[in-house]
Design a protein around this motif. Structure first.
Motif, mmCIF file in Angstrom:
data_model
loop_
_atom_site.group_PDB
_atom_site.id
_atom_site.type_symbol
_atom_site.label_atom_id
_atom_site.label_comp_id
_atom_site.label_asym_id
_atom_site.label_seq_id
_atom_site.Cartn_x
_atom_site.Cartn_y
_atom_site.Cartn_z
ATOM 1 N N GLU A 150 -75.351 -3.712 -19.702
ATOM 2 C CA GLU A 150 -74.480 -4.899 -19.662
ATOM 3 C C GLU A 150 -74.483 -5.485 -18.262
ATOM 4 O OE1 GLU A 150 -69.705 -5.906 -19.893
ATOM 5 O OE2 GLU A 150 -70.539 -4.448 -21.307
ATOM 6 N N ILE A 151 -74.486 -6.795 -18.190
ATOM 7 C CA ILE A 151 -74.382 -7.483 -16.914
ATOM 8 C C ILE A 151 -73.368 -8.613 -17.046
ATOM 9 C CG2 ILE A 151 -76.291 -9.074 -17.405
ATOM 10 C CD1 ILE A 151 -76.954 -9.023 -14.406
ATOM 11 N N TYR B 35 -73.853 -10.562 -20.644
ATOM 12 C CA TYR B 35 -74.874 -10.218 -21.637
ATOM 13 C C TYR B 35 -74.723 -8.743 -21.991
ATOM 14 C CZ TYR B 35 -77.500 -14.574 -21.239
ATOM 15 O OH TYR B 35 -77.881 -15.898 -21.287
ATOM 16 N N SER B 36 -74.683 -8.454 -23.289
ATOM 17 C CA SER B 36 -74.580 -7.077 -23.769
ATOM 18 C C SER B 36 -74.993 -7.050 -25.241
ATOM 19 C CB SER B 36 -73.154 -6.551 -23.608
ATOM 20 O OG SER B 36 -72.255 -7.331 -24.379
ATOM 21 N N VAL C 148 -74.123 -13.125 -25.805
ATOM 22 C CA VAL C 148 -73.734 -13.735 -24.543
ATOM 23 C C VAL C 148 -72.313 -14.250 -24.669
ATOM 24 C CG1 VAL C 148 -74.766 -15.965 -25.188
ATOM 25 C CG2 VAL C 148 -74.302 -15.456 -22.777
ATOM 26 N N LYS C 149 -71.514 -13.994 -23.643
ATOM 27 C CA LYS C 149 -70.182 -14.567 -23.530
ATOM 28 C C LYS C 149 -70.221 -15.605 -22.415
ATOM 29 C CE LYS C 149 -67.687 -10.383 -24.961
ATOM 30 N NZ LYS C 149 -66.678 -9.375 -24.558
ATOM 31 N N LEU D 21 -81.246 -2.842 -24.801
ATOM 32 C CA LEU D 21 -81.148 -3.790 -23.688
ATOM 33 C C LEU D 21 -80.961 -2.960 -22.436
ATOM 34 C CD1 LEU D 21 -80.758 -6.683 -22.520
ATOM 35 C CD2 LEU D 21 -78.308 -6.393 -22.996
ATOM 36 N N ASN D 22 -81.823 -3.174 -21.447
ATOM 37 C CA ASN D 22 -81.811 -2.322 -20.250
ATOM 38 C C ASN D 22 -81.877 -3.176 -18.989
ATOM 39 O OD1 ASN D 22 -83.798 -0.698 -18.157
ATOM 40 N ND2 ASN D 22 -82.253 0.622 -19.080
#
Length: 226
Positions: free
Chosen positions: A88-89, A116-117, A129-130, A147-148
């Motif tokens: 997650e970022i 993004y997660s 995406v938020k 997702l990495n």
């Protein structure tokens, strides 16, 4: 004297042989057709995965590059990477909201506080995406297995220290929407650091991986020198 000529037809054995030969030929034709149809379906599925992956990575990379954008040079709630997890970022950027559509000195507008997660909806795992801190996930791409994120400093060394991050490596693994019972996937999938991010599933789903390193051009800039 009139001689009658007998008009002999096919014998039963000849008919059976002809039918058997026709059956063999038709079976071969149908088998070839089925094989071609399956090959076409597989190629179409792989092409769709690749296209979705590229579109998702293009969309994500453009936004991650904006992380830390601070054209008004405000030091209040200074934009940057807020959360740097492996899957997650969350980052902020001041890119809009002003009277002329430019930066307005905060990160409260849409797509200025982005996350993004992965999330699951209707039984399908998706990249979401938020657009703000309180927004709900919106799907970017479906059928995402992994997702990495890997975060690097200015020297390209992996770091977990938020102020030191200068670039982000992203890896996404997606799978086909349906199984291929004639195919077994025993592949491992690795990020750019060589780490296994998805082990061999030994199932019947085809998968694709896409890696990208994204330079965050706005990170590390000093307020007052922009």
């Amino acid at each position: 004297m009139i001689t009658l000529k007998r008009n002999l037809g096919f014998t039963l054995i000849e008919l059976l042989v002809a039918m058997a030969i026709s059956a063999v030929v038709m079976t071969a034709v149908y088998s070839t057709y089925q094989s071609q149809q399956k090959s076409y379906a597989v190629q179409e599925e792989v092409a769709a995965m690749q296209q979705d992956l590229r579109a998702a990575m293009f969309y994500m990379s453009n936004q991650i590059r904006e992380a830390g954008c601070n054209p008004t040079q405000t030091d209040i709630n200074r934009p940057g990477i807020v959360t740097a997890d492996v899957d997650e970022i969350n980052f902020t950027a001041d890119i809009t909201g002003g009277s002329n559509g430019n930066a307005d000195g905060d990160t409260s507008d849409s797509y200025e506080n982005v996350t993004y997660s992965l999330y699951t909806s209707d039984g399908i795992q998706k990249l979401g995406v938020k657009s703000t801190a309180t927004a709900t996930n919106q799907p970017v791409i479906e059928n995402v297995d992994t997702l990495n994120f890997v975060y690097l400093d200015g020297n390209g060394i992996v770091t977990t220290t938020l102020p030191n991050i200068r670039s982000v490596e992203v890896a996404i693994v997606v799978r086909a929407s349906r199984e291929d019972r004639d195919y077994t996937n025993g592949n491992e999938y690795r990020n750019q650091q060589g780490d296994v991010i998805l082990g061999a599933q030994n199932d019947h789903f085809r998968r694709k991986i896409l890696n990208m390193r994204i330079a965050c051009r706005n990170l590390g800039l000093i307020v007052g020198t922009l």
